[in-house]
Design a protein around this motif. Structure first.
Motif, PDB file in Angstrom:
ATOM      1  N   PRO A  26      26.420  41.953  45.398  1.00 43.39           N
ATOM      2  CA  PRO A  26      27.397  42.887  44.826  1.00 43.39           C
ATOM      3  C   PRO A  26      28.204  42.274  43.705  1.00 43.39           C
ATOM      4  CG  PRO A  26      27.495  42.878  47.224  1.00 43.39           C
ATOM      5  CD  PRO A  26      26.629  41.734  46.811  1.00 43.39           C
ATOM      6  N   ARG A  27      28.526  40.992  43.841  1.00 44.05           N
ATOM      7  CA  ARG A  27      29.333  40.342  42.828  1.00 44.05           C
ATOM      8  C   ARG A  27      28.561  40.185  41.520  1.00 44.05           C
ATOM      9  NH1 ARG A  27      33.697  36.299  43.674  1.00 44.05           N
ATOM     10  NH2 ARG A  27      35.151  37.883  44.299  1.00 44.05           N
ATOM     11  N   HIS A  28      27.281  39.874  41.631  1.00 47.84           N
ATOM     12  CA  HIS A  28      26.506  39.686  40.408  1.00 47.84           C
ATOM     13  C   HIS A  28      26.378  40.998  39.639  1.00 47.84           C
ATOM     14  CE1 HIS A  28      25.345  35.523  40.293  1.00 47.84           C
ATOM     15  NE2 HIS A  28      25.150  35.524  41.599  1.00 47.84           N
ATOM     16  N   GLU A  29      26.283  42.104  40.397  1.00 47.66           N
ATOM     17  CA  GLU A  29      26.185  43.389  39.717  1.00 47.66           C
ATOM     18  C   GLU A  29      27.447  43.690  38.920  1.00 47.66           C
ATOM     19  OE1 GLU A  29      25.357  46.155  42.777  1.00 47.66           O
ATOM     20  OE2 GLU A  29      23.445  45.212  43.258  1.00 47.66           O
ATOM     21  N   ARG A  30      28.599  43.330  39.497  1.00 49.48           N
ATOM     22  CA  ARG A  30      29.854  43.627  38.824  1.00 49.48           C
ATOM     23  C   ARG A  30      30.225  42.586  37.790  1.00 49.48           C
ATOM     24  NH1 ARG A  30      33.269  44.798  44.158  1.00 49.48           N
ATOM     25  NH2 ARG A  30      32.596  46.910  44.616  1.00 49.48           N
ATOM     26  N   GLY A  31      29.490  41.469  37.770  1.00 49.35           N
ATOM     27  CA  GLY A  31      29.844  40.379  36.870  1.00 49.35           C
ATOM     28  C   GLY A  31      29.875  40.823  35.417  1.00 49.35           C
ATOM     29  N   GLY A  32      28.867  41.644  35.013  1.00 54.40           N
ATOM     30  CA  GLY A  32      28.813  42.075  33.626  1.00 54.40           C
ATOM     31  C   GLY A  32      30.006  42.924  33.244  1.00 54.40           C
ATOM     32  N   PHE A  33      30.374  43.853  34.136  1.00 58.61           N
ATOM     33  CA  PHE A  33      31.533  44.716  33.902  1.00 58.61           C
ATOM     34  C   PHE A  33      32.803  43.885  33.716  1.00 58.61           C
ATOM     35  CE2 PHE A  33      35.124  46.854  35.999  1.00 58.61           C
ATOM     36  CZ  PHE A  33      35.283  47.918  35.141  1.00 58.61           C
ATOM     37  N   LYS A  34      32.979  42.936  34.648  1.00 58.28           N
ATOM     38  CA  LYS A  34      34.180  42.101  34.588  1.00 58.28           C
ATOM     39  C   LYS A  34      34.189  41.213  33.362  1.00 58.28           C
ATOM     40  CE  LYS A  34      35.857  41.647  39.235  1.00 58.28           C
ATOM     41  NZ  LYS A  34      36.238  40.647  40.231  1.00 58.28           N
ATOM     42  N   LYS A  35      33.005  40.676  33.025  1.00 61.35           N
ATOM     43  CA  LYS A  35      32.921  39.811  31.850  1.00 61.35           C
ATOM     44  C   LYS A  35      33.254  40.607  30.595  1.00 61.35           C
ATOM     45  CE  LYS A  35      30.527  35.834  31.373  1.00 61.35           C
ATOM     46  NZ  LYS A  35      29.496  34.971  31.839  1.00 61.35           N
ATOM     47  N   GLY A  36      32.751  41.857  30.540  1.00 59.78           N
ATOM     48  CA  GLY A  36      33.054  42.700  29.389  1.00 59.78           C
ATOM     49  C   GLY A  36      34.547  42.929  29.247  1.00 59.78           C
ATOM     50  N   ILE A  37      35.201  43.225  30.375  1.00 60.62           N
ATOM     51  CA  ILE A  37      36.652  43.445  30.320  1.00 60.62           C
ATOM     52  C   ILE A  37      37.370  42.170  29.919  1.00 60.62           C
ATOM     53  CG2 ILE A  37      38.656  43.797  31.807  1.00 60.62           C
ATOM     54  CD1 ILE A  37      37.451  46.106  32.994  1.00 60.62           C
ATOM     55  N   ALA A  38      36.883  41.022  30.411  1.00 60.40           N
ATOM     56  CA  ALA A  38      37.519  39.751  30.071  1.00 60.40           C
ATOM     57  C   ALA A  38      37.423  39.469  28.576  1.00 60.40           C
ATOM     58  CB  ALA A  38      36.894  38.620  30.878  1.00 60.40           C
ATOM     59  N   ILE A  39      36.252  39.792  27.998  1.00 58.63           N
ATOM     60  CA  ILE A  39      36.097  39.574  26.546  1.00 58.63           C
ATOM     61  C   ILE A  39      37.016  40.531  25.780  1.00 58.63           C
ATOM     62  CG2 ILE A  39      34.476  39.810  24.627  1.00 58.63           C
ATOM     63  CD1 ILE A  39      32.286  38.871  26.614  1.00 58.63           C
ATOM     64  N   PHE A  40      37.081  41.791  26.231  1.00 61.39           N
ATOM     65  CA  PHE A  40      37.969  42.769  25.610  1.00 61.39           C
ATOM     66  C   PHE A  40      39.419  42.291  25.696  1.00 61.39           C
ATOM     67  CE2 PHE A  40      39.919  47.183  25.813  1.00 61.39           C
ATOM     68  CZ  PHE A  40      39.808  47.380  24.454  1.00 61.39           C
ATOM     69  N   ASP A  41      39.777  41.746  26.851  1.00 68.50           N
ATOM     70  CA  ASP A  41      41.105  41.163  27.064  1.00 68.50           C
ATOM     71  C   ASP A  41      41.386  40.087  26.017  1.00 68.50           C
ATOM     72  OD1 ASP A  41      43.159  40.415  29.693  1.00 68.50           O
ATOM     73  OD2 ASP A  41      42.720  38.813  28.272  1.00 68.50           O
ATOM     74  N   PHE A  42      40.407  39.204  25.789  1.00 68.12           N
ATOM     75  CA  PHE A  42      40.579  38.127  24.815  1.00 68.12           C
ATOM     76  C   PHE A  42      40.802  38.703  23.417  1.00 68.12           C
ATOM     77  CE2 PHE A  42      39.015  34.783  21.963  1.00 68.12           C
ATOM     78  CZ  PHE A  42      39.701  33.689  22.456  1.00 68.12           C
ATOM     79  N   VAL A  43      39.987  39.711  23.046  1.00 70.65           N
ATOM     80  CA  VAL A  43      40.120  40.323  21.709  1.00 70.65           C
ATOM     81  C   VAL A  43      41.498  40.975  21.563  1.00 70.65           C
ATOM     82  CG1 VAL A  43      39.211  42.125  20.208  1.00 70.65           C
ATOM     83  CG2 VAL A  43      37.642  40.664  21.471  1.00 70.65           C
ATOM     84  N   LEU A  44      41.949  41.674  22.622  1.00 72.07           N
ATOM     85  CA  LEU A  44      43.267  42.310  22.571  1.00 72.07           C
ATOM     86  C   LEU A  44      44.363  41.267  22.382  1.00 72.07           C
ATOM     87  CD1 LEU A  44      43.264  45.099  25.295  1.00 72.07           C
ATOM     88  CD2 LEU A  44      43.198  45.348  22.831  1.00 72.07           C
ATOM     89  N   ARG A  45      44.200  40.116  23.033  1.00 73.07           N
ATOM     90  CA  ARG A  45      45.206  39.063  22.886  1.00 73.07           C
ATOM     91  C   ARG A  45      45.276  38.564  21.449  1.00 73.07           C
ATOM     92  NH1 ARG A  45      47.298  37.518  27.795  1.00 73.07           N
ATOM     93  NH2 ARG A  45      46.033  38.569  29.327  1.00 73.07           N
ATOM     94  N   ILE A  46      44.090  38.391  20.820  1.00 76.15           N
ATOM     95  CA  ILE A  46      44.066  37.980  19.411  1.00 76.15           C
ATOM     96  C   ILE A  46      44.802  39.020  18.560  1.00 76.15           C
ATOM     97  CG2 ILE A  46      42.575  37.466  17.448  1.00 76.15           C
ATOM     98  CD1 ILE A  46      42.177  35.361  19.425  1.00 76.15           C
ATOM     99  N   GLY A  47      44.501  40.296  18.831  1.00 77.14           N
ATOM    100  CA  GLY A  47      45.176  41.362  18.086  1.00 77.14           C
ATOM    101  C   GLY A  47      46.678  41.332  18.290  1.00 77.14           C
ATOM    102  N   ALA A  48      47.104  41.102  19.535  1.00 75.59           N
ATOM    103  CA  ALA A  48      48.542  41.056  19.827  1.00 75.59           C
ATOM    104  C   ALA A  48      49.194  39.873  19.114  1.00 75.59           C
ATOM    105  CB  ALA A  48      48.772  40.970  21.335  1.00 75.59           C
ATOM    106  N   ILE A  49      48.485  38.723  19.059  1.00 70.76           N
ATOM    107  CA  ILE A  49      49.038  37.561  18.348  1.00 70.76           C
ATOM    108  C   ILE A  49      49.267  37.915  16.886  1.00 70.76           C
ATOM    109  CG2 ILE A  49      48.472  35.254  17.498  1.00 70.76           C
ATOM    110  CD1 ILE A  49      47.129  34.691  20.146  1.00 70.76           C
ATOM    111  N   VAL A  50      48.268  38.570  16.272  1.00 76.28           N
ATOM    112  CA  VAL A  50      48.399  38.951  14.860  1.00 76.28           C
ATOM    113  C   VAL A  50      49.618  39.858  14.669  1.00 76.28           C
ATOM    114  CG1 VAL A  50      47.296  40.230  12.991  1.00 76.28           C
ATOM    115  CG2 VAL A  50      45.951  38.650  14.373  1.00 76.28           C
TER     116      VAL A  50
END
Lengths: 198, 198
Positions: A26-50
């Motif tokens: 079950p965890r491996h199936e959700r890994g992609g979803f979570k990883k996608g959100i984590a990357i989106f989180d990182f991009v949002l942080r860059i945007g917030a810094i700017v």
């Protein structure tokens, strides 16, 4: 030390140690979803810094000296003149510093999408940063509104007629900080979403 | 329906269905912890309602008429005179309404400590309410500071010398709303904590 993260533990050994197979299918199936959100989180942080740095820079460089002066007085406006704007610059600098400091934690959640500790830490810190950011933005907005429109009831006159460039820069800073507020709200909700899917 | 939570699934069947035994012992042990947090959440919401309503009432009833007047003018101060204070009253009323509306959801999380949906909904709504509450409190605080101290650089004079009672009521409202902000931060963090233990 350099090899410590590449050790591959066989799956059967997890069972013999009496651990629940939490790392299973079950965890491996959700890994992609979570990883996608984590990357989106990182991009949002860059945007917030700017946004936050743009707000701090725009506010920090906002001073205007009028091209005429009397014998005793030179007409000048600067963010230093208003305590609210000073607080704004300090708060934006602090929030920007926190955001840079939070990037490594965001990277950790990309590498290990199931790690709950860093995600929860980010949720707490983001909530506090959101509060400071909102407070600075709203307080500055109240003063900017006053500078634009004045208030006849209290006899506070608008100063933007004289100091147009100053007001424009300050207004831009307030808008940028409100964009950062929106990004923070999304960041907090995303953290909750990831924790929910845990 | 009353027995549905007492069905005890043997551990072996969980393995054959390919599910990790997440529903096993750990959930029952954590039930008390989650229930305790849910009750604490409910109490915090009651406290926040009191703070927000006190802030709205204090601000809404803050007007003062000075005991002298000229032929053309009577000296009066009211929250109506400042748009920021009007926004403050509206925002406090909205946040108070949301808090009352959120109480049933909080009760649901007490009755069913493992329900993720209501908890996640509360997290999102609390974050948005926190933002509005902070913005209203900070903007009003900026104006109250100005009313107390004035600003010589922009020629905005302090009005609290004349309107002492008005300023006192308004300051009390700002303090109450900042207490509500603190309670909201705790509420968001608690929601994250419950989702984390899910």
């Amino acid at each position: 030390m350099s090899d410590s993260t590449t050790i591959d533990v066989p799956e059967s050994s997890a069972a013999t140690k009496g651990k629940a197979p939490l790392m299973g299918a079950p965890r491996h199936e959700r890994g992609g979803f979570k990883k996608g959100i984590a990357i989106f989180d990182f991009v949002l942080r860059i945007g917030a810094i700017v946004c936050v740095l743009a707000a701090a820079a725009s506010m920090g460089t906002s001073d205007e000296t009028l091209p005429f002066f009397t014998q005793f007085f030179q007409f000048q406006a600067s963010y230093d003149d208003l305590p609210t704007f000073q607080y704004f610059v300090v708060a934006m600098a602090l929030v920007g510093g926190y955001l840079v400091f939070s990037l490594p934690f965001s990277v950790v959640t990309i590498i290990r999408p199931h790690a709950v500790g860093p995600r929860f830490l980010l949720l707490i810190m983001d909530t506090v940063a959101l509060t400071f950011n909102t407070a600075a933005a709203a307080a500055a907005a109240a003063i900017v509104y006053l500078a634009h429109n004045g208030n006849p009831n209290t006899n506070w006159l608008a100063i933007c007629n004289q100091f147009g460039d100053f007001c424009q820069k300050v207004s831009g800073a307030v808008v940028a900080s409100f964009v950062a507020v929106l990004l923070f709200v999304v960041l907090v909700v995303l953290s909750g979403l990831v924790l929910r899917k845990h």
